[in-house]
Design a protein around this motif. Structure first.
Motif, PDB file in Angstrom:
ATOM      1  N   LEU A  42       0.825  -1.208   0.000  1.00 36.39           N
ATOM      2  CA  LEU A  42       0.000   0.000   0.000  1.00 36.39           C
ATOM      3  C   LEU A  42       0.853   1.249   0.000  1.00 36.39           C
ATOM      4  O   LEU A  42       1.899   1.303   0.629  1.00 36.39           O
ATOM      5  N   SER A  43       0.357   2.268  -0.704  1.00 36.05           N
ATOM      6  CA  SER A  43       0.978   3.585  -0.594  1.00 36.05           C
ATOM      7  C   SER A  43       0.297   4.401   0.485  1.00 36.05           C
ATOM      8  O   SER A  43       0.753   5.459   0.874  1.00 36.05           O
ATOM      9  N   ASN A  44      -0.845   3.887   0.964  1.00 39.34           N
ATOM     10  CA  ASN A  44      -1.651   4.609   1.948  1.00 39.34           C
ATOM     11  C   ASN A  44      -1.522   3.944   3.307  1.00 39.34           C
ATOM     12  O   ASN A  44      -1.952   2.816   3.486  1.00 39.34           O
ATOM     13  N   PRO A  45      -0.938   4.617   4.288  1.00 35.84           N
ATOM     14  CA  PRO A  45      -0.746   4.001   5.595  1.00 35.84           C
ATOM     15  C   PRO A  45      -1.927   4.144   6.546  1.00 35.84           C
ATOM     16  O   PRO A  45      -1.822   3.714   7.686  1.00 35.84           O
ATOM     17  N   ALA A  46      -3.015   4.765   6.125  1.00 33.95           N
ATOM     18  CA  ALA A  46      -4.102   5.068   7.050  1.00 33.95           C
ATOM     19  C   ALA A  46      -4.746   3.794   7.595  1.00 33.95           C
ATOM     20  O   ALA A  46      -5.166   2.922   6.846  1.00 33.95           O
ATOM     21  N   LYS A 182      -8.872  13.963  -6.362  1.00 34.55           N
ATOM     22  CA  LYS A 182      -7.600  13.889  -7.096  1.00 34.55           C
ATOM     23  C   LYS A 182      -6.632  14.973  -6.630  1.00 34.55           C
ATOM     24  O   LYS A 182      -5.437  14.723  -6.410  1.00 34.55           O
ATOM     25  N   VAL A 183      -7.135  16.196  -6.468  1.00 33.13           N
ATOM     26  CA  VAL A 183      -6.281  17.309  -6.039  1.00 33.13           C
ATOM     27  C   VAL A 183      -5.765  17.080  -4.627  1.00 33.13           C
ATOM     28  O   VAL A 183      -4.581  17.307  -4.337  1.00 33.13           O
ATOM     29  N   LEU A 184      -6.622  16.609  -3.735  1.00 33.19           N
ATOM     30  CA  LEU A 184      -6.197  16.357  -2.365  1.00 33.19           C
ATOM     31  C   LEU A 184      -5.126  15.276  -2.303  1.00 33.19           C
ATOM     32  O   LEU A 184      -4.187  15.357  -1.509  1.00 33.19           O
ATOM     33  N   ARG A 185      -5.253  14.257  -3.145  1.00 28.31           N
ATOM     34  CA  ARG A 185      -4.220  13.210  -3.197  1.00 28.31           C
ATOM     35  C   ARG A 185      -2.876  13.805  -3.609  1.00 28.31           C
ATOM     36  O   ARG A 185      -1.833  13.447  -3.064  1.00 28.31           O
ATOM     37  N   ASP A 209     -17.533  14.686   0.729  1.00 36.01           N
ATOM     38  CA  ASP A 209     -16.500  13.987  -0.033  1.00 36.01           C
ATOM     39  C   ASP A 209     -15.095  14.280   0.468  1.00 36.01           C
ATOM     40  O   ASP A 209     -14.257  13.385   0.574  1.00 36.01           O
ATOM     41  N   ILE A 210     -14.823  15.559   0.745  1.00 37.10           N
ATOM     42  CA  ILE A 210     -13.470  15.953   1.137  1.00 37.10           C
ATOM     43  C   ILE A 210     -13.069  15.249   2.427  1.00 37.10           C
ATOM     44  O   ILE A 210     -11.954  14.730   2.548  1.00 37.10           O
ATOM     45  N   HIS A 211     -13.971  15.193   3.377  1.00 38.04           N
ATOM     46  CA  HIS A 211     -13.665  14.547   4.660  1.00 38.04           C
ATOM     47  C   HIS A 211     -13.397  13.054   4.467  1.00 38.04           C
ATOM     48  O   HIS A 211     -12.400  12.523   4.979  1.00 38.04           O
ATOM     49  N   LEU A 212     -14.265  12.385   3.730  1.00 36.28           N
ATOM     50  CA  LEU A 212     -14.109  10.946   3.526  1.00 36.28           C
ATOM     51  C   LEU A 212     -12.840  10.633   2.747  1.00 36.28           C
ATOM     52  O   LEU A 212     -12.125   9.667   3.048  1.00 36.28           O
ATOM     53  N   SER A 213     -12.541  11.457   1.738  1.00 33.70           N
ATOM     54  CA  SER A 213     -11.324  11.244   0.943  1.00 33.70           C
ATOM     55  C   SER A 213     -10.081  11.381   1.809  1.00 33.70           C
ATOM     56  O   SER A 213      -9.164  10.555   1.750  1.00 33.70           O
ATOM     57  N   LEU A 214     -10.041  12.423   2.620  1.00 30.01           N
ATOM     58  CA  LEU A 214      -8.884  12.647   3.488  1.00 30.01           C
ATOM     59  C   LEU A 214      -8.733  11.522   4.504  1.00 30.01           C
ATOM     60  O   LEU A 214      -7.625  11.063   4.774  1.00 30.01           O
ATOM     61  N   LEU A 215      -9.845  11.077   5.066  1.00 32.98           N
ATOM     62  CA  LEU A 215      -9.790  10.022   6.070  1.00 32.98           C
ATOM     63  C   LEU A 215      -9.268   8.711   5.481  1.00 32.98           C
ATOM     64  O   LEU A 215      -8.687   7.893   6.191  1.00 32.98           O
ATOM     65  N   GLN A 216      -9.464   8.523   4.181  1.00 28.48           N
ATOM     66  CA  GLN A 216      -8.965   7.321   3.524  1.00 28.48           C
ATOM     67  C   GLN A 216      -7.547   7.492   2.994  1.00 28.48           C
ATOM     68  O   GLN A 216      -6.843   6.520   2.769  1.00 28.48           O
ATOM     69  N   ILE A 218      -5.027   9.664   4.426  1.00 27.96           N
ATOM     70  CA  ILE A 218      -3.979   9.943   5.402  1.00 27.96           C
ATOM     71  C   ILE A 218      -4.320   9.352   6.767  1.00 27.96           C
ATOM     72  O   ILE A 218      -5.489   9.134   7.080  1.00 27.96           O
ATOM     73  N   SER A 219      -3.286   9.070   7.519  1.00 25.70           N
ATOM     74  CA  SER A 219      -3.455   8.506   8.853  1.00 25.70           C
ATOM     75  C   SER A 219      -3.473   9.643   9.871  1.00 25.70           C
ATOM     76  O   SER A 219      -2.425  10.145  10.280  1.00 25.70           O
ATOM     77  N   LEU A 220      -4.659  10.059  10.251  1.00 23.90           N
ATOM     78  CA  LEU A 220      -4.801  11.167  11.190  1.00 23.90           C
ATOM     79  C   LEU A 220      -4.532  10.699  12.614  1.00 23.90           C
ATOM     80  O   LEU A 220      -5.046   9.665  13.043  1.00 23.90           O
ATOM     81  N   LYS A 221      -3.733  11.483  13.342  1.00 28.24           N
ATOM     82  CA  LYS A 221      -3.512  11.185  14.751  1.00 28.24           C
ATOM     83  C   LYS A 221      -4.668  11.696  15.607  1.00 28.24           C
ATOM     84  O   LYS A 221      -4.873  11.221  16.721  1.00 28.24           O
ATOM     85  N   GLY A 222      -5.390  12.674  15.077  1.00 30.32           N
ATOM     86  CA  GLY A 222      -6.504  13.188  15.862  1.00 30.32           C
ATOM     87  C   GLY A 222      -7.217  14.346  15.199  1.00 30.32           C
ATOM     88  O   GLY A 222      -6.733  14.928  14.233  1.00 30.32           O
TER      89      GLY A 222
END
Length: 336
Positions: A42-46, A182-185, A209-216, A218-222
């Protein structure tokens, strides 16, 4: 057997509408008696992205009835070495409660404490971080690209990236969800952030959409929640808290900030609770959220924001308010 498993994995679809076979996530499939072992890269660690992927893969294989009794083991390897230690999002279900002002001042407060800090303006439709840091259009053309990567602009010690760097002042951004994703990625994975102690993400209002995309992605600490004491604002914040607590998302909420909590009258210096008294404090108790602190409605905060200068740099009172809140965020982060 492997062909049937691969066929089942084609039903596991990602955000970009490709399945995990097409995307190259599946590196190897092993069969050992009644055990299926799938190796993913995976390239996505979330973590929430991983958990959803594991569930979708397991359901897809079981639905195909490939074996009567199976034990599915999924081994994952991340392609990315983390260079950002802590990613924290500032959120609120309500617009106009001061998320961007708070994000900017927390970011600068962290810099003043000696940390390496980035600030990502994820409000695609209403970016305001460039104004908060007085970053003008002429600064951008020579500094935004570097070796094929997006190079964030540094202002007051903070590495900053915003869609506002790519559009003229006041220009409307009229994009559908996939374009925003796409832009957020790109902003996350194709930006030369370097090594950061903190990346602050200024989220837009709502739960879309923006919230769900970000949550998938990046790995948010909080999450840090911002609200006024007004019932209308707290109603929307309640929905945001609910989203972050959904089991498939499950991002820790570090606490809630009460912004524009009161105004001091000129004559008696008494507190006037314009949006209501203790609304956020009572909400935090009800929702079991840590109360990070309150920020009064100070004219100086507005004036410095309009000048493009974070108030913590110019005013001792503002500095102390945000320093206390920032320290509370760090303490909650260590506890989580």
């Amino acid at each position: 057997m492997k062909e049937r498993i691969e066929k089942a994995l084609e039903n596991v679809i990602l955000l970009d509408k490709k399945n995990i076979i097409e995307s190259g996530f599946v590196k190897k499939i092993d069969l050992l008696s009644n055990k299926i072992i799938i190796y993913l890269s995976l390239s996505n660690p979330a973590m929430h992205f991983k958990n959803k992927l594991i569930k979708d893969i397991t359901d897809s294989i079981k639905n195909q009835n490939i074996l009567d009794t199976i034990c599915i083991k999924i081994e994952m390897k991340s392609d990315i070495k983390p260079v950002i230690k802590n990613i924290i999002a500032v959120a609120s279900g309500k617009g106009g409660v001061g998320k961007s002002t708070i994000s900017a001042n927390i970011a600068v407060s962290l810099v003043k404490m000696g940390f390496h800090v980035g600030l990502l303006d994820a409000d695609i439709y209403g970016p305001s971080i460039p104004l908060m840091f007085n970053i003008e259009e002429e600064d951008i053309n020579t500094r935004i690209h570097k070796n094929g990567m997006i190079n964030p602009i540094i202002s007051y010690g903070v590495k900053i990236l915003s869609i506002g760097f790519f559009s003229k002042y006041g220009q409307a951004i009229v994009w559908r969800g996939p374009m925003v994703t796409k832009v957020l990625r790109q902003f996350i994975h194709e930006t030369d952030w370097g090594e950061l102690d903190f990346l602050i993400v200024d989220l837009p209002p709502g739960t879309g959409d923006i919230h769900l995309s970000l949550l998938q992605e990046i790995s948010l600490k909080g999450i840090v929640i911002v609200s006024t004491s007004q019932k209308v604002a707290l109603s929307d914040v309640n929905r945001s808290v609910g989203m972050f607590r959904i089991q498939s998302i499950s991002v820790p909420i570090l606490g809630i900030i009460e912004n524009m909590s009161y105004v001091l009258t000129k004559e008696s210096k008494e507190k006037c609770y314009f949006f209501g008294k203790n609304g956020v404090k009572n909400f935090s108790k009800k929702m079991n959220l840590f109360f990070l602190g309150e920020i009064p409605m100070l004219q100086e905060i507005r004036e410095y924001s309009d000048l493009g200068i974070p108030g913590v740099l110019e005013n001792e009172n503002i500095k102390n308010i945000f320093l206390k809140i920032t320290k509370n965020i760090i303490n909650q982060l260590s506890m989580k």
